[in-house]
Scaffold this active site. Structure first.
Site, PDB file in Angstrom:
ATOM      1  N   HIS A  53       0.825  -1.207   0.000  1.00 33.50           N
ATOM      2  CA  HIS A  53       0.000   0.000   0.000  1.00 33.50           C
ATOM      3  C   HIS A  53       0.862   1.260   0.000  1.00 33.50           C
ATOM      4  O   HIS A  53       2.020   1.236   0.432  1.00 33.50           O
ATOM      5  CB  HIS A  53      -0.891   0.033   1.245  1.00 33.50           C
ATOM      6  N   GLU A  76      -6.271  -0.492  -6.213  1.00 34.33           N
ATOM      7  CA  GLU A  76      -7.261   0.450  -5.692  1.00 34.33           C
ATOM      8  C   GLU A  76      -6.769   1.878  -5.888  1.00 34.33           C
ATOM      9  O   GLU A  76      -5.564   2.156  -5.802  1.00 34.33           O
ATOM     10  CB  GLU A  76      -7.493   0.227  -4.185  1.00 34.33           C
TER      11      GLU A  76
END
Length: 318
Positions: free
Chosen positions: A38, A107
């Site tokens: 991330h 994402e």
């Protein structure tokens, strides 16, 4: 026997702590370790997000037995797929063949830091091109590639394991399961959904490993565990169609503001009862998964969780 994994959750611990947790998890007896990739945490309360590939390099050096995996890397925006292939090959060598490259379509939360997030059909097309590029380079080809989204004038991986690096592909429906079967050496799925496993098998993936991940929150006080999950994990019940589009932790905080601990209790087992954690793990086993990684919610709770897992959980899962 289903392989039992441990998650190095970059959103909830710093890089040095993650390496310490990885070393301890190997001692505990976990079969493999997965690392989230991330740029942002899901929520501010998680508080971390170091560079996963630096962590992977250190973990590859400090461990000697457990298999390692990115879970998952998006190779379409923040990283160029040719660079992802090089990183994967290097970690494959550093770990002496213990690394699997786990990839997915990503994402907005993590990818918008380098520019606008493409619409869903475009990013799925980009993902297929990325898989073609990475597959070829990790197989040892000298690649010249000209696609709609990526150009690779000439690329070759000078340092890579002779046997290549396995690729596992995240999927959730028919088209992504077909991609996973065609380009991947394994399947990754977010939920214990036997339908996705069946789609993967039908598309040609039968006999390949299937990776899942189950969140748990162990602790001596169930109420405290539920409070921790509500604080740090309330984004979990959100549908992936929403998760893929939200741009930052503030957006996830707003999207999950009406989630209550009773909603999360159906997703994350909480407290000291080993049987409820085993039951959550077995939902993936029953759905046909061959590898299931546990993620303990709460960065500060990892040392105590690993001690408990060594005494009770891992022997019980065996």
């Amino acid at each position: 026997m289903v392989a039992v994994g441990y998650t190095l959750m970059c959103e909830q611990a710093g890089p040095r702590e993650l390496v310490d947790h990885a070393r301890r998890a190997e001692e505990v007896g976990f079969d493999f370790e997965v690392v989230s990739d991330h740029y942002y945490p899901w929520l501010d309360s998680q508080g971390h997000s170091p560079y996963a590939w630096s962590v992977l390099g250190a973990v590859a050096h400090t461990t000697s037995r457990v298999d390692l995996m990115s879970f998952v890397t998006c190779p379409i925006r923040r990283y160029h797929p040719a660079v992802v292939a090089q990183k994967a090959a290097t970690v494959g060598l550093m770990s002496q063949g213990r690394f699997t490259l786990g990839v997915g379509a990503g994402e907005n939360l993590n990818e918008h830091v380098v520019g606008a997030w493409p619409h869903v059909q475009q990013r799925h097309d980009m993902f297929e091109e990325a898989l073609q590029i990475m597959r070829s380079l990790l197989d040892g080809d000298t690649l010249t590639y000209s696609g709609e989204y990526y150009d690779v004038p000439e690329a070759y991986l000078w340092d890579r394991p002779e046997t290549g690096v396995p690729i596992a592909v995240a999927a959730s429906g028919p088209s992504s399961s077909a991609l996973a079967a065609e380009y991947g050496d394994g399947l990754i799925a977010a939920d214990p959904d036997a339908r996705v496993v069946d789609l993967f098998d039908e598309a040609g993936g039968e006999g390949k490993p299937r990776f899942g991940q189950v969140p748990v929150c162990w602790g001596p006080d169930e109420a405290e565990c539920r409070k921790r999950v509500l604080d740090q994990w309330r984004w979990a019940p959100t549908d992936w169609k929403v998760k893929a589009e939200l741009p930052g932790p503030d957006s996830f905080a707003v999207a999950s503001r009406f989630v209550r601990d009773d909603d999360l209790a159906r997703v994350v087992p909480c407290g000291p009862d080993v049987e409820q954690h085993v039951e959550a793990f077995n939902r993936y086993v029953d759905a046909g998964f061959t590898h299931v990684a546990l993620v303990q919610v709460g960065g500060e709770s990892q040392p105590e969780f690993l001690d408990w897992a060594e005494r009770e959980l891992v022997p019980r899962l065996r």
